[in-house]
Design a protein around this motif. Structure first.
Motif, PDB file in Angstrom:
ATOM      1  N   GLU A   1       0.828  -1.207   0.000  1.00 18.57           N
ATOM      2  CA  GLU A   1       0.000   0.000   0.000  1.00 18.57           C
ATOM      3  C   GLU A   1       0.861   1.255   0.000  1.00 18.57           C
ATOM      4  OE1 GLU A   1      -4.095   1.604   1.921  1.00 18.57           O
ATOM      5  OE2 GLU A   1      -2.782   0.520   3.294  1.00 18.57           O
ATOM      6  N   ASP A   2       0.574   2.129  -0.959  1.00 17.74           N
ATOM      7  CA  ASP A   2       1.254   3.419  -1.042  1.00 17.74           C
ATOM      8  C   ASP A   2       0.244   4.490  -0.627  1.00 17.74           C
ATOM      9  OD1 ASP A   2       2.616   5.709  -1.653  1.00 17.74           O
ATOM     10  OD2 ASP A   2       3.180   5.117  -3.687  1.00 17.74           O
ATOM     11  N   LYS A   3       0.237   4.815   0.665  1.00 15.09           N
ATOM     12  CA  LYS A   3      -0.760   5.746   1.194  1.00 15.09           C
ATOM     13  C   LYS A   3      -0.567   7.166   0.686  1.00 15.09           C
ATOM     14  CE  LYS A   3      -1.351   3.053   5.430  1.00 15.09           C
ATOM     15  NZ  LYS A   3      -1.214   3.025   6.911  1.00 15.09           N
ATOM     16  N   LEU A   4       0.610   7.464   0.171  1.00 13.60           N
ATOM     17  CA  LEU A   4       0.919   8.817  -0.307  1.00 13.60           C
ATOM     18  C   LEU A   4       0.935   8.902  -1.829  1.00 13.60           C
ATOM     19  CD1 LEU A   4       3.783   9.755   2.196  1.00 13.60           C
ATOM     20  CD2 LEU A   4       1.346  10.351   2.350  1.00 13.60           C
ATOM     21  N   VAL A   5       0.390   7.906  -2.492  1.00 12.77           N
ATOM     22  CA  VAL A   5       0.491   7.867  -3.949  1.00 12.77           C
ATOM     23  C   VAL A   5      -0.105   9.114  -4.599  1.00 12.77           C
ATOM     24  CG1 VAL A   5      -1.657   6.524  -4.208  1.00 12.77           C
ATOM     25  CG2 VAL A   5       0.092   6.458  -6.010  1.00 12.77           C
ATOM     26  N   PHE A   6      -1.177   9.661  -4.053  1.00 12.09           N
ATOM     27  CA  PHE A   6      -1.817  10.822  -4.661  1.00 12.09           C
ATOM     28  C   PHE A   6      -1.099  12.132  -4.341  1.00 12.09           C
ATOM     29  CE2 PHE A   6      -5.306   7.711  -4.528  1.00 12.09           C
ATOM     30  CZ  PHE A   6      -5.713   7.761  -5.848  1.00 12.09           C
ATOM     31  N   TYR A   7      -0.089  12.052  -3.500  1.00 13.77           N
ATOM     32  CA  TYR A   7       0.695  13.236  -3.161  1.00 13.77           C
ATOM     33  C   TYR A   7       1.962  13.354  -4.018  1.00 13.77           C
ATOM     34  CZ  TYR A   7      -2.126  13.714   1.088  1.00 13.77           C
ATOM     35  OH  TYR A   7      -3.161  13.872   1.976  1.00 13.77           O
ATOM     36  N   ARG A   8       2.255  12.310  -4.788  1.00 13.22           N
ATOM     37  CA  ARG A   8       3.507  12.285  -5.531  1.00 13.22           C
ATOM     38  C   ARG A   8       3.255  12.088  -7.023  1.00 13.22           C
ATOM     39  NH1 ARG A   8       5.766   8.968  -0.753  1.00 13.22           N
ATOM     40  NH2 ARG A   8       4.829   7.147  -1.770  1.00 13.22           N
ATOM     41  N   LYS A   9       4.216  12.492  -7.810  1.00 16.52           N
ATOM     42  CA  LYS A   9       4.137  12.316  -9.261  1.00 16.52           C
ATOM     43  C   LYS A   9       5.401  11.613  -9.744  1.00 16.52           C
ATOM     44  CE  LYS A   9       1.301  16.465  -9.850  1.00 16.52           C
ATOM     45  NZ  LYS A   9       1.188  16.766  -8.400  1.00 16.52           N
ATOM     46  N   GLY A  10       5.430  11.271 -11.012  1.00 19.26           N
ATOM     47  CA  GLY A  10       6.625  10.679 -11.592  1.00 19.26           C
ATOM     48  C   GLY A  10       6.676   9.167 -11.576  1.00 19.26           C
ATOM     49  N   TYR A  11       5.529   8.522 -11.326  1.00 21.16           N
ATOM     50  CA  TYR A  11       5.503   7.062 -11.351  1.00 21.16           C
ATOM     51  C   TYR A  11       5.527   6.555 -12.792  1.00 21.16           C
ATOM     52  CZ  TYR A  11       4.061   7.181  -6.429  1.00 21.16           C
ATOM     53  OH  TYR A  11       3.993   7.380  -5.072  1.00 21.16           O
ATOM     54  N   PRO A  12       6.164   5.404 -13.035  1.00 18.55           N
ATOM     55  CA  PRO A  12       6.168   4.835 -14.391  1.00 18.55           C
ATOM     56  C   PRO A  12       4.785   4.337 -14.787  1.00 18.55           C
ATOM     57  CG  PRO A  12       7.155   3.304 -12.825  1.00 18.55           C
ATOM     58  CD  PRO A  12       6.943   4.590 -12.077  1.00 18.55           C
TER      59      PRO A  12
END
Length: 217
Positions: free
Chosen positions: A32-43
């Motif tokens: 689980e990536d709880k901060l996924v919506f706070y970060r950008k740049g994912y492949p």
């Protein structure tokens, strides 16, 4: 990228591990990536999960508008079964394991889903946990077709890849016993709800709008 998104106890781990069986995806660790919506740049082949409680509509809509390659696989489950599981599994230690906390969490997801599906419906695949359990082959092939990748047979055995310790110990198969828990609430979980009839009735009555909306008669 794909974010498996939904309310806690709706089958997010099950669906995440189903998708992880496809070698196309690079799954997050931890699951689980709880901060996924706070970060950008994912492949573009990034795969993770996040519960709705860790996001809000403003953050979600901004992210979806900014990250055009993001897709959402939204898990749902009979709201009555979700509620019973939330309260039992988190009793005494989780905010959503009380009557009000549980209802608040479920109605938050409900409102969130309606807005998200209205605004970004073409990028959201809704999957019912019950259908994954009873017909995982059809569901996994369908989601691959929706996403535009080849199906892989390892997607059929998510229970063998569970990274969540509690679920790995608990589930040795696609457990059909998890379907329709609410119909036998006084028997499940070692009789935990047997002397909580009033609370259960309040839960079920309160959840009628969600039960109807998501098609659980």
């Amino acid at each position: 990228m794909v974010i498996v998104f939904g309310c806690g106890r709706s089958g997010t781990n099950l669906v995440l591990e189903m998708l992880r069986g496809n070698p196309y995806f690079v799954a997050s660790e931890p699951p689980e990536d709880k901060l996924v919506f706070y970060r950008k740049g994912y492949p573009e082949n990034y795969l993770t999960k996040c519960d709705t409680i860790y996001c809000n509509w403003s953050l979600f809509s901004q992210y979806m508008n900014t990250i055009s390659h993001c897709r959402i696989v939204w898990t749902v489950r009979d709201p009555r079964d979700m509620a019973l599981s939330k309260i039992y599994r988190g009793y005494g230690r989780a905010d959503d394991a009380t009557l009000n906390g549980c209802l608040g969490d479920l109605f938050y997801m409900y409102g969130f889903y309606r807005m998200a599906n209205d605004r970004f419906g073409d990028r959201i695949y809704t999957v019912k946990m019950e259908n994954v359990i009873t017909d995982i082959e059809s569901i996994s092939k369908d989601v691959c077709g929706w996403y535009g990748i080849e199906h892989h047979p390892d997607m059929l055995t998510p229970h063998l890849r569970m990274r969540h310790k509690g679920k790995r110990e608990r589930y040795k198969s696609l457990d059909r016993f998890q379907i329709g828990l609410w119909k036998r609430y006084d028997e499940i979980y070692d009789g935990f709800f047997r002397n909580k009839r009033e609370m259960v009735e309040t839960l079920f009555n309160s959840l009628k709008p969600l039960v109807e909306y998501f098609g659980y008669g």
